[in-house]
Scaffold this active site. Structure first.
Site, PDB file in Angstrom:
ATOM      1  N   TYR A 251       0.825  -1.214   0.000  1.00  0.00           N
ATOM      2  CA  TYR A 251       0.000   0.000   0.000  1.00  0.00           C
ATOM      3  C   TYR A 251       0.859   1.264   0.000  1.00  0.00           C
ATOM      4  O   TYR A 251       1.839   1.365   0.734  1.00  0.00           O
ATOM      5  CB  TYR A 251      -0.964   0.008   1.194  1.00  0.00           C
ATOM      6  CG  TYR A 251      -2.158  -0.921   1.027  1.00  0.00           C
ATOM      7  CD1 TYR A 251      -2.386  -1.593  -0.178  1.00  0.00           C
ATOM      8  CD2 TYR A 251      -3.060  -1.122   2.054  1.00  0.00           C
ATOM      9  CE1 TYR A 251      -3.475  -2.435  -0.334  1.00  0.00           C
ATOM     10  CE2 TYR A 251      -4.158  -1.976   1.899  1.00  0.00           C
ATOM     11  CZ  TYR A 251      -4.344  -2.629   0.703  1.00  0.00           C
ATOM     12  OH  TYR A 251      -5.424  -3.472   0.537  1.00  0.00           O
TER      13      TYR A 251
ATOM     14  N   SER B 182     -13.255  -1.835  -0.835  1.00  0.00           N
ATOM     15  CA  SER B 182     -13.907  -0.793  -1.641  1.00  0.00           C
ATOM     16  C   SER B 182     -15.431  -0.845  -1.527  1.00  0.00           C
ATOM     17  O   SER B 182     -16.142  -1.004  -2.531  1.00  0.00           O
ATOM     18  CB  SER B 182     -13.460  -0.885  -3.116  1.00  0.00           C
ATOM     19  OG  SER B 182     -12.100  -0.568  -3.241  1.00  0.00           O
TER      20      SER B 182
ATOM     21  N   ALA C   6     -17.063   1.278  -3.835  1.00  0.00           N
ATOM     22  CA  ALA C   6     -16.479   1.103  -5.174  1.00  0.00           C
ATOM     23  C   ALA C   6     -15.382   2.151  -5.423  1.00  0.00           C
ATOM     24  O   ALA C   6     -15.279   2.715  -6.514  1.00  0.00           O
ATOM     25  CB  ALA C   6     -17.558   1.165  -6.246  1.00  0.00           C
ATOM     26  N   GLY C   7     -14.597   2.385  -4.386  1.00  0.00           N
ATOM     27  CA  GLY C   7     -13.474   3.322  -4.511  1.00  0.00           C
ATOM     28  C   GLY C   7     -13.930   4.754  -4.761  1.00  0.00           C
ATOM     29  O   GLY C   7     -13.177   5.564  -5.287  1.00  0.00           O
ATOM     30  N   GLY C   8     -15.165   5.073  -4.416  1.00  0.00           N
ATOM     31  CA  GLY C   8     -15.705   6.429  -4.618  1.00  0.00           C
ATOM     32  C   GLY C   8     -16.610   6.518  -5.842  1.00  0.00           C
ATOM     33  O   GLY C   8     -17.344   7.489  -6.013  1.00  0.00           O
TER      34      GLY C   8
ATOM     35  N   PHE D  41     -20.229   7.573  -5.651  1.00  0.00           N
ATOM     36  CA  PHE D  41     -20.592   8.982  -5.518  1.00  0.00           C
ATOM     37  C   PHE D  41     -20.328   9.769  -6.798  1.00  0.00           C
ATOM     38  O   PHE D  41     -20.949  10.787  -7.036  1.00  0.00           O
ATOM     39  CB  PHE D  41     -19.811   9.628  -4.360  1.00  0.00           C
ATOM     40  CG  PHE D  41     -19.946   8.865  -3.076  1.00  0.00           C
ATOM     41  CD1 PHE D  41     -21.127   8.929  -2.346  1.00  0.00           C
ATOM     42  CD2 PHE D  41     -18.935   8.047  -2.624  1.00  0.00           C
ATOM     43  CE1 PHE D  41     -21.278   8.203  -1.177  1.00  0.00           C
ATOM     44  CE2 PHE D  41     -19.069   7.319  -1.454  1.00  0.00           C
ATOM     45  CZ  PHE D  41     -20.244   7.392  -0.732  1.00  0.00           C
TER      46      PHE D  41
END
Ligand SMILES: NC(=O)c1ccc[n+]([C@@H]2O[C@H](COP(=O)([O-])OP(=O)(O)OC[C@H]3O[C@@H](n4cnc5c(N)ncnc54)[C@H](OP(=O)(O)O)[C@@H]3O)[C@@H](O)[C@H]2O)c1
Length: 299
Positions: free
Chosen positions: A53, A210, A213-215, A218
């Site tokens: 990461y 996620s 979904a990783g943003g 939105f």
């Protein structure tokens, strides 16, 4: 000799905090410590990491914060992963983006994680992604050694199919207690491919990576994201909660006991997620989201 593995399995918080994006948060070690303490205050004690990461930097950032208050270590469960090799200026020894589940690599990766996390043990070590070359017997030897040496308490996998999971489990004394997979209203595949049924059958905790979904939930501009956002927005208004809280409630509603791994470094987002535990979704509500994601009704 069979090893005496802890029979309880995963004993973490209902919601976990992920640190994949930690190097984007631009926090000092003191601010990171404040964030970690705020997570603990919210009852979020499970922290998700991986060696790779932040281009191999996030475990170091976390470890530097933890070193400011080492007594916090006993109040949290650290999950970390190994097995992906990522070419990086931070790792000039790595030539090819690939997987490595040789015992030698697993052992070295754990030693490195322990050193930079600045702690004595990892609560749960996950194999990050399945590899066509993984040898279950060799992995079993590495796990036994890590457990015997007290470096790792539990083991699990991530992104494994049920067959890959079963193959590895068949060679292990230790129960695999986690399969961390992508699960969100925009990622339904593991609800349908047997992963969650398998998890329930074998008392494995599915961790959802996620969950937003990783943003994309939105900001996504494709039709699926728009449909899901629209229905979630409508439901959020009716229930007087936020869209992100509804998504967490939607994941928690599944009978497999999904543990969502939240990705934001904003503590107010995590607080909202924690409050979502008390939101009750009817089956009608749950299926409205499912149908919006699928783009068609159920059969
Ligand atoms: N095992 C694996 O293969 C794997 C793969 C990927 C991730 N993971 C784990 O899963 C964790 C979570 O993944 P993720 O970071 O992709 O999770 P996520 O929660 O789906 O996405 C986080 C992103 O969503 C944004 N976001 C969150 N709430 C929002 C809101 N209310 N409005 C607008 N944007 C919002 C965040 O922005 P802000 O930062 O502005 O809040 C951030 O950019 C990672 O940290 C990692 O531990 C594991």
């Amino acid at each position: 000799m069979r090893h005496q593995y802890h029979p309880l399995g995963f004993d973490g918080s209902r919601i976990a905090q992920g640190f994949w994006r930690m190097n984007e948060w631009n926090m000092t070690a003191e601010a990171s410590l404040g964030f970690i303490e705020a997570c603990l205050d919210l009852g979020v004690t499970t922290f998700d990491h991986a060696d790779i990461y932040g281009d191999y930097q996030c475990e170091t950032l976390f470890g530097n914060a933890l070193a400011l208050k080492p007594a916090l270590r006993e109040k949290m469960e650290i999950v970390t992963k190994c097995g992906i090799l990522l070419p990086s200026s931070n790792r000039p020894d790595i030539n090819v983006h690939r997987y490595d589940y040789r015992a030698e690599h697993i052992l070295a990766s754990v030693d490195r994680s322990l050193a930079i996390l600045q702690c004595e043990y990892i609560d749960t070590l996950l194999l990050h992604r399945p590899s066509p070359l993984m040898d279950a017997d060799e992995i079993a030897q590495a796990f036994d050694l890590l457990f015997t040496l007290g470096k790792v308490k539990h083991f699990g996998v991530s992104n494994f199919t049920t067959n890959q999971f079963d193959l590895l489990q068949s060679r292990l004394d230790a129960p695999l207690i986690i399969n961390q997979v992508e699960l969100s209203p925009l990622a339904l595949q593991h609800f349908e491919d047997g992963t969650l049924d398998h998890a329930q059958r074998h008392a494995v905790t599915p961790m959802a990576w996620s969950p937003f979904a990783g943003g994309e939930l939105f900001s996504g501009t494709d039709e699926k994201a728009k449909r899901v956002r629209a229905i979630l927005g409508e439901m959020a208004q009716n229930k007087k909660c936020s869209v992100d809280q509804l998504v967490v409630a939607w994941l928690l509603r599944h009978p497999s006991g999904i543990c969502p791994v939240m990705g934001s470094g904003k503590i107010e987002r995590l607080a909202a997620a924690v409050n979502a535990v008390s939101i009750e979704l009817s089956d009608d509500d749950w299926f409205r989201v499912w149908i919006a994601s699928q783009g068609h009704s159920v059969a």
